[in-house]
Design a protein around this motif. Structure first.
Motif, PDB file in Angstrom:
ATOM      1  N   SER A 152      -3.704  -5.010   5.188  1.00  0.00           N
ATOM      2  CA  SER A 152      -2.513  -4.150   5.210  1.00  0.00           C
ATOM      3  C   SER A 152      -2.222  -3.539   3.846  1.00  0.00           C
ATOM      4  O   SER A 152      -1.694  -2.439   3.767  1.00  0.00           O
ATOM      5  N   LYS A 153      -2.560  -4.248   2.777  1.00  0.00           N
ATOM      6  CA  LYS A 153      -2.291  -3.764   1.426  1.00  0.00           C
ATOM      7  C   LYS A 153      -3.502  -4.022   0.550  1.00  0.00           C
ATOM      8  O   LYS A 153      -4.162  -5.052   0.693  1.00  0.00           O
ATOM      9  N   ILE A 154      -3.768  -3.079  -0.352  1.00  0.00           N
ATOM     10  CA  ILE A 154      -4.854  -3.259  -1.308  1.00  0.00           C
ATOM     11  C   ILE A 154      -4.317  -2.967  -2.703  1.00  0.00           C
ATOM     12  O   ILE A 154      -3.568  -2.005  -2.899  1.00  0.00           O
ATOM     13  N   VAL A 155      -4.671  -3.820  -3.639  1.00  0.00           N
ATOM     14  CA  VAL A 155      -4.197  -3.707  -5.020  1.00  0.00           C
ATOM     15  C   VAL A 155      -5.371  -3.308  -5.891  1.00  0.00           C
ATOM     16  O   VAL A 155      -6.399  -3.987  -5.916  1.00  0.00           O
ATOM     17  N   LEU A 156      -5.218  -2.199  -6.636  1.00  0.00           N
ATOM     18  CA  LEU A 156      -6.276  -1.671  -7.482  1.00  0.00           C
ATOM     19  C   LEU A 156      -5.787  -1.525  -8.911  1.00  0.00           C
ATOM     20  O   LEU A 156      -4.581  -1.372  -9.158  1.00  0.00           O
TER      21      LEU A 156
END
Length: 894
Positions: free
Chosen positions: A339-343
């Motif tokens: 649901s969420k991706i952190v870059l």
């Protein structure tokens, strides 16, 4: 009530988890926002209270402080002597873990939870010492500050400007631990520091100018209070889950991308904090490209450190393989329902006429449903991934190949020019040369250089004026540009084809090893063969010395081995690496090379486990080289397959034992049921006839009295045979039946068997025919007599009077064949298939009116099988039945 709450499996699982908690020690952390808040003082005060309650309390290690009030609290408490370690001419004092485990108090105090141990200690970090104490069932009090929590390291560094090197994973802070906040007003803390109650004067002045400023302390206090609130919330959530006995299913799934970038740890910590806040599933993915082997060593080490950090913060690490990182991440996000991706911060590459899409923009296009969070970093300059230009300049073989191919293209161009094929043909020869250069060299750079050199060579050798770089005809410029573009496109496409081919080969190799491992483990007959196949597969994959301990290494010190390098086989102290393997087995944790537990060892020790169950330990001689991520993924998969296979083998063994016990219980029940039923008739007959004789013997005629005595005798003989069969069956089922093999005359055995049933011979005489009266067999005569007796008795019982029964013996090669035949009613095909089953009786009415227990023929088959023979049944022509068994002939030498 909800159905899950009534599920007994849920209650059983909760009870098992509670039992595990009882076995482990309890951890209490005294938590503060800075040094000097009173954590050690509060810990020692609580220790005195516990001692007054009768608890066995020991001080394992207290950091020496210049605080008289704190050190005074050591009075009255047992203090373990510290472990003295020599380090570069300085004697360091460390916590002595082995003495603490040997002393094994109920409660032990260990200060400075985040402390880094000396290199010679078993664990790299003190919190790992505490975890081993907890596993041993010892309660622990310890202290830690907020800046030592791994997930808050970046936040603290931004506030104070200081990067704290000693850190602990948040999991050890939150999981099943009691945390007590030791708080003090920042103004009071600064006053204590100025009075010299925390540090000495020189250290205090330095601290006041750096870390201990009012702004820093207020911020740290706020972070500590917020972290304490998060800890309480997580404990409440865990309590709610245990109370409801159900899992809280969350729709949130946070993904981060692992890389060798220096900013990656900050991204990992931020994502870990988000996962904790959302109570989300946390995954870290690394996409391995075909260029992984070309990565510099320092970047590989940084990548491994980032992977370890992600695991410590609770992430499930996944490795994917592909040439396009964005596509692989987008595909995994769809499959795993991220649901969420952190870059981290992404940079846009500017080209000559356009701007290339950034990493996040491409990911948004491929997965528009994802929420993407970009984390800024502290690096002012763009991180440039090293491409290892030194490798290209030092690899002279590729350069020679490039110049060789271009030379061949030039020579071929001269031939085409001589034959008047035109400039287009010459250009094609150079493009083909660029294609082969890119194909046979290792780096993309060679294709680019070859493209540029081919244009120069074409201009120098084939355009007028020749042997100069002067351009006279403007059309040649267009030709050079087109030639260079086509050459570059060919070089790029060829390089991509090579990457895809390499990637496909890696995937095929990985799949082949995993399939071969799975296939071999499934075919393994027992746990020893499972281990042998696992060791062989690991040795083939890693090309290193492998040592596999099945079970506890101390109890089974001889490992299964795969020796790849004989020269390194004798470099190990056997007792030492057995001890490390035993520690790994008991603590269910990895140890040795490249880990934080005994990192100085030459071997990497891995627990073969499935959850909390440990089946063994594998030791891999690392030869001072780390396992590449690609091979590590396959290795972990092989070890998991091994764990599943060993667990399956144990379950099958348990199932076999359970089936055997069930079979014995059924046998016992059938025996009791049959005895109660089949003994009643003969016992009633014996007791009734005896009573008649007892009361009427004087008035009874001799013929009638004799008939009653014969009936009593027959019934008693039947009972004796029944008891003999029962005893024999019991010995067979218990495995205690032992054959007493002797050289016996077969004719004597038959004669002795007929004596046991001689009273029935008057009604149905038995014909005996021996081909050779001197046939000798090696057998247990008593058992063979019982076989013949049971079969003949069975024939007499189930055939009408007047039926002819015959016993014949003959020798065939090195065996003697014994046949017992009758010309009775015969046996149906359905009955033949069950005739030798225990407790089976044919439905034919017995001649004497009694139905047997169905033990005789089953016992006969077991006895003959124990002699190495076979008992069979067949139809007699024209009617009747033939029982046949065979025994080995024994030659008697005089």
């Amino acid at each position: 009530m909800d159905e899950d709450e009534r599920d007994p499996h849920k209650f059983l699982e909760a009870a098992m988890q509670e039992e595990k908690k009882k076995k482990k020690g309890k951890l209490k952390i005294f938590f503060g926002y800075a040094a000097g808040t009173g954590k050690t003082y509060a810990m020692l005060s609580d220790a005195h209270d516990a001692q007054k309650e009768g608890i066995d309390v020991v001080v394992g290690y207290i950091e020496p402080h210049a605080r008289p009030d704190t050190m005074a609290l050591l009075t009255g408490l047992e203090v373990l002597p510290p472990l003295e370690v020599a380090y570069h001419g300085v004697t360091l004092k460390e916590f002595d873990l082995d003495k603490a485990l040997e002393r094994k108090p109920k409660l032990i105090l260990v200060d400075e939870f985040a402390h880094t141990n000396a290199n010679t200690c078993r664990h790299a970090k003190r919190y790992q010492d505490v975890q081993e104490l907890l596993n041993a069932g010892i309660d622990v009090y310890t202290t830690v500050n907020v800046q030592h929590l791994e997930s808050l390291n970046d936040v603290v560094a931004q506030i104070t400007g200081i990067i704290v090197r000693e850190r602990i994973p948040d999991s050890v802070f939150d999981d099943n631990s009691q945390v007590e906040l030791v708080d003090i007003d920042p103004d009071d803390l600064l006053e204590r520091l100025k009075q010299g109650k925390i540090y000495r004067e020189k250290q205090a002045n330095k601290a006041l100018g750096n870390f201990f400023t009012e702004e820093n302390l207020i911020s740290l206090r706020e972070i500590a209070l917020r972290r304490m609130a998060d800890h309480i919330n997580s404990l409440q959530l865990q309590a709610d889950r245990e109370k409801s006995l159900t899992s809280v299913v969350t729709a949130e799934h946070i993904l981060i991308c692992l890389s060798s970038s220096p900013s990656n740890p900050k991204v990992i910590r931020q994502a870990a904090r988000m996962a904790a806040a959302f109570h989300a599933k946390f995954t870290a993915i690394y996409v391995e490209t075909p260029d992984f082997n070309n990565m510099l060593q320092k970047d590989k080490e940084r990548l491994q450190n980032n992977t370890r950090l992600a695991r410590e913060l609770g992430a499930n690490t996944v490795t994917s393989y592909g040439s396009d990182i964005v596509e692989q991440i987008a595909e995994y996000a769809k499959v795993a329902r991220v649901s969420k991706i952190v870059l981290g911060r992404s940079y846009t590459k500017r080209k000559l006429f356009s701007v290339q899409e950034s990493f996040s923009e491409r990911l948004t296009d491929l997965s528009p449903q994802l929420e993407i969070f970009l984390i800024p970093d502290n690096y002012d300059k763009k991180y440039v991934k090293p491409i290892g230009l030194q490798r290209y300049t030092q690899d002279y073989s590729d350069s020679m190949w490039m110049f060789g191919v271009l030379s061949v293209s030039t020579i071929f161009g001269y031939m085409l020019s001589h034959w008047n094929f035109g400039d287009v043909s010459i250009v094609a020869s150079y493009i083909i040369g660029v294609f082969f250069t890119t194909f046979i060299t290792k780096g993309k750079i060679y294709g680019i250089i070859a493209s540029f050199l081919s244009v120069l060579l074409f201009n120098f050798c084939f355009t007028r004026p020749v042997y100069t770089f002067e351009i006279v005809d403007i059309r040649h410029i267009i030709l050079f540009v087109v030639m260079f573009i086509i050459a570059m496109i060919c070089a790029g496409l060829t390089h991509k084809v090579k990457e895809y081919a390499k990637l496909s080969a890696q995937k095929a190799y990985r799949l082949e090893i995993l399939l071969a491992t799975s296939r071999k483990l499934q075919k393994a007959a027992d746990k020893y063969e499972i281990v042998e196949q696992t060791v062989a597969q690991l040795g083939t994959l890693l090309e290193k010395n492998i040592y596999f301990y099945l079970g506890n290494p101390r109890l089974n010190p001889l490992p299964f081995t795969y020796i790849c390098n004989e020269a390194l086989q004798n470099n190990f102290d056997n007792q030492r690496w057995v001890a490390v393997a035993e520690w790994t087995f008991k603590n269910n944790r990895h140890a040795g090379f490249s880990t934080t537990t005994l990192p100085g060892e030459k071997c990497l020790y891995l627990a073969i486990r499935n959850g909390e169950k440990v089946f063994g330990v594998v030791a891999i001689d690392m030869e001072n080289q780390r396992i590449p991520a690609y091979e590590e993924g396959i290795m972990v998969a092989i070890l998991n397959e091994c764990a599943f296979a060993l667990e399956k083998d144990e379950l099958l063994k348990d199932q076999e034992n359970a089936s055997l016990q069930l079979k014995q219980e059924q046998l016992r029940a059938n025996l009791l049921r049959s005895i109660s039923h089949d003994l009643r008739t003969p016992l009633t007959c014996i007791s009734g006839n005896a009573e008649v004789l007892l009361h009427n013997l004087n008035q009874m005629k001799r013929e009638k009295a004799q008939k009653l005595c014969e009936d009593i005798y027959d019934e008693s003989i039947w009972l004796i045979n029944l008891v003999e069969n029962l005893l024999s069956v019991t010995r067979i089922e218990n495995g205690t039946m032992k054959l007493q093999l002797n050289i016996e005359s077969l004719s004597d055995i038959v004669d002795e068997a007929l004596k046991h049933i001689k009273r029935k011979l008057s009604h149905q005489p038995i014909h005996v025919e021996h081909e050779n009266d001197l046939l000798m067999v090696k057998a247990d005569g008593r058992m063979i007599i019982q076989v013949i007796t049971n079969i003949v008795d069975n024939a007499l019982k189930y055939t009408p009077q007047g039926t002819q029964v015959a016993i014949t013996t003959r020798q065939v090669n090195d065996e003697v064949i014994v046949q017992i035949t009758d010309d009775g009613l015969g046996i149906t095909d359905e009955a033949k298939s069950k005739l030798f089953d225990m407790f089976y009786s044919a439905k034919t009415n017995a001649a004497d009116g009694k139905r047997g227990m169905g033990l005789g023929l089953a016992l006969c088959k077991s006895i003959i099988n124990a002699h190495g023979g076979e008992l069979t049944v067949a139809d007699n022509k024209p009617q009747g039945t033939i029982f046949q068994f065979n025994l080995k002939v024994e030659e008697v030498r005089l």
